[in-house]
Design an enzyme around this catalytic site. Structure first.
Site, short mmCIF file in Angstrom:
data_model
loop_
_atom_site.label_atom_id
_atom_site.label_comp_id
_atom_site.label_asym_id
_atom_site.label_seq_id
_atom_site.Cartn_x
_atom_site.Cartn_y
_atom_site.Cartn_z
N LYS A 159 -0.49 -0.59 -2.03
CA LYS A 159 -0.06 -1.05 -0.74
C LYS A 159 -0.62 -2.43 -0.42
O LYS A 159 -0.18 -3.10 0.51
CB LYS A 159 -0.55 -0.08 0.35
CG LYS A 159 -0.13 1.36 0.12
CD LYS A 159 -0.86 2.26 1.12
CE LYS A 159 -0.66 3.72 0.76
NZ LYS A 159 -1.54 4.59 1.55
N GLY A 160 -1.63 -2.84 -1.18
CA GLY A 160 -2.39 -4.03 -0.82
C GLY A 160 -1.60 -5.33 -0.78
O GLY A 160 -1.95 -6.24 -0.05
N GLU A 166 0.29 -9.56 -6.93
CA GLU A 166 -0.94 -8.78 -6.75
C GLU A 166 -1.76 -9.31 -5.59
O GLU A 166 -1.82 -10.53 -5.37
CB GLU A 166 -1.79 -8.87 -8.03
CG GLU A 166 -1.39 -7.90 -9.12
CD GLU A 166 -1.97 -6.50 -8.89
OE1 GLU A 166 -2.18 -6.13 -7.72
OE2 GLU A 166 -2.19 -5.79 -9.88
N PHE A 206 -16.98 -7.41 -1.94
CA PHE A 206 -15.89 -6.52 -1.54
C PHE A 206 -15.26 -7.09 -0.28
O PHE A 206 -15.96 -7.38 0.70
CB PHE A 206 -16.41 -5.10 -1.29
CG PHE A 206 -15.29 -4.10 -1.30
CD1 PHE A 206 -14.85 -3.55 -2.49
CD2 PHE A 206 -14.64 -3.74 -0.13
CE1 PHE A 206 -13.79 -2.65 -2.52
CE2 PHE A 206 -13.59 -2.84 -0.14
CZ PHE A 206 -13.16 -2.30 -1.33
N ARG A 244 -6.52 -2.98 6.58
CA ARG A 244 -5.42 -3.73 5.97
C ARG A 244 -4.80 -4.72 6.95
O ARG A 244 -4.31 -5.77 6.58
CB ARG A 244 -4.31 -2.77 5.50
CG ARG A 244 -4.68 -1.90 4.32
CD ARG A 244 -3.43 -1.25 3.75
NE ARG A 244 -3.72 -0.10 2.90
CZ ARG A 244 -4.05 -0.18 1.62
NH1 ARG A 244 -4.17 -1.36 1.03
NH2 ARG A 244 -4.29 0.91 0.92
P1 IMP Z 1 -8.89 -3.83 -10.75
O1 IMP Z 1 -10.37 -3.55 -10.86
O2 IMP Z 1 -8.58 -5.27 -11.09
O3 IMP Z 1 -8.10 -2.85 -11.56
O4 IMP Z 1 -8.48 -3.63 -9.22
C1 IMP Z 1 -8.05 -2.38 -8.77
C2 IMP Z 1 -7.77 -2.36 -7.33
O5 IMP Z 1 -9.00 -2.25 -6.65
C3 IMP Z 1 -7.10 -3.55 -6.69
O6 IMP Z 1 -5.71 -3.56 -6.86
C4 IMP Z 1 -7.47 -3.32 -5.25
O7 IMP Z 1 -6.59 -2.37 -4.67
C5 IMP Z 1 -8.84 -2.73 -5.37
N1 IMP Z 1 -9.89 -3.75 -5.11
C6 IMP Z 1 -10.59 -4.47 -5.99
N2 IMP Z 1 -11.45 -5.28 -5.35
C7 IMP Z 1 -11.26 -5.06 -4.04
C8 IMP Z 1 -11.84 -5.62 -2.85
O8 IMP Z 1 -12.72 -6.50 -2.87
N3 IMP Z 1 -11.37 -5.12 -1.69
C9 IMP Z 1 -10.41 -4.18 -1.60
N4 IMP Z 1 -9.82 -3.65 -2.67
C10 IMP Z 1 -10.26 -4.08 -3.89
MG MG Z 2 -7.41 -0.14 -2.21
#
Ligand code: IMP
Ligand code: MG
Length: 211
Positions: free
Chosen positions: A79-80, A134, A187, A200
Site C-alpha cells: 500500500k505504501g 516503489e 525508520f 501513511r
Molecule cells: P525491503 O527490505 O527493501 O524488502 O523493504 C520491504 C518493505 O519494508 C518496504 O516495501 C516497506 O513497506 C517497508 N519498509 C522498509 N523501510 C521502511 C521504513 O523506513 N518505513 C516504513 N516502511 C519501511
Molecule cells: Mg509497511
C-alpha cells in the site's frame, strides 16, 4: 423566495463553489507520532520538497520514454506507493495506465527474506513498457522479488522508480533507474509509509524515533 432575489442566490452559490476549492489542513490537527511507541519524529522531507522532486522525476521519466508505442504501465506496490504513484502519475506528461500489486514481506523474526505475493497485477504486461513504482527500498528483497515476478510477464521494458532509497541496508543488489531521495538508515513514516498501518496519511516523511 426566502428574502433573496436571483442575483443574490447566484452570489451565494459562487461563494460556495469558491469555498469548495480552498482546502487547508490546520497544522494543529496533524497527528502526533508519540502514541505509536516512538517519540515525535523529525521531518525528513516536507511536502513541498517531495512535490518538487516528483515534478523533476516526472521530467526524467518522460524523457526516458521517447518511443512509447502504448501507454506506460505504472505498477503501484500496495500500500505504501499509493500516494507516490498518484502524484507521479499526475505529474507525468506521457500517457500512462495504472495497475496494482501487493506483497507481504517477512523479515528477521519469522522467515527472513521471504516475500509473498498477496495480489497480482490485473492486466497483461507482455510487450508493455512497465515502470515499477516503489515507496522505499531497504534490504532490496521486496523489490528484487517484484522485478523478477514482473519480468516473467515478458514486458517490452521494465524500469524501477523509488521515492526513497536506504542504500545502507541493502542485502540484494537492485538497479534503481530513477531515485527520489537517498535517505539515511532511519525508520520513516508518512506519505504512504507506515508502521503497523499508521501514519501513511502524513503529508511529509518523518523519522520515527525509537524504531
Ligand atoms: P525491503 O527490505 O527493501 O524488502 O523493504 C520491504 C518493505 O519494508 C518496504 O516495501 C516497506 O513497506 C517497508 N519498509 C522498509 N523501510 C521502511 C521504513 O523506513 N518505513 C516504513 N516502511 C519501511
Ligand atoms: Mg509497511
Amino acid at each position: 423566495m426566502l428574502g433573496r432575489d436571483r442575483t443574490q442566490w447566484i452570489a451565494v452559490a459562487t461563494t460556495w463553489r469558491r469555498c469548495d476549492t480552498v482546502v487547508t489542513v490546520p497544522s494543529a490537527s496533524h497527528p502526533r507520532l508519540d502514541d505509536s511507541g516512538g517519540t515525535q519524529g523529525e521531518v525528513l522531507l516536507d511536502a513541498p520538497r517531495i512535490a518538487e522532486r516528483i515534478e523533476q522525476l516526472a521530467g526524467e521519466i518522460g524523457a526516458a520514454y521517447p518511443d512509447l508505442v502504448r501507454p506506460l504501465v505504472l505498477v503501484c506496490v500496495l500500500k505504501g506507493s499509493v500516494f507516490f504513484t498518484a502524484d507521479l502519475a499526475r505529474a507525468l506528461r506521457i500517457p500512462v495506465v495504472m495497475d496494482y500489486i501487493a506483497v507481504r514481506s517477512y523479515h528477521g523474526t519469522r522467515s527472513a527474506g521471504t516475500v509473498e505475493l498477496v495480489k497480482d497485477i490485473g492486466m497483461p504486461l507482455q510487450d508493455r513498457d512497465v515502470l515499477l513504482v516503489e515507496d522505499i527500498i531497504d534490504s532490496g528483497l521486496t523489490t528484487s522479488f517484484l522485478l523478477d515476478h514482473i519480468a516473467h510477464h515478458r514486458p517490452r521494458s521494465l524500469r524501477l522508480v523509488a521515492l526513497l532509497d536506504k542504500q545502507a541496508r541493502r542485502l540484494r543488489e537492485v538497479h534503481v533507474d530513477f531515485t527520489g531521495f537517498r535517505i539515511p538508515d532511519r525508520f520513516v513514516v508518512g506519505y504512504g509509509l507506515d508502521v503497523d498501518e499508521r501514519w501513511r496519511n502524513l503529508p511529509d516523511v518523518r523519522t520515527l524515533d525509537g524504531m
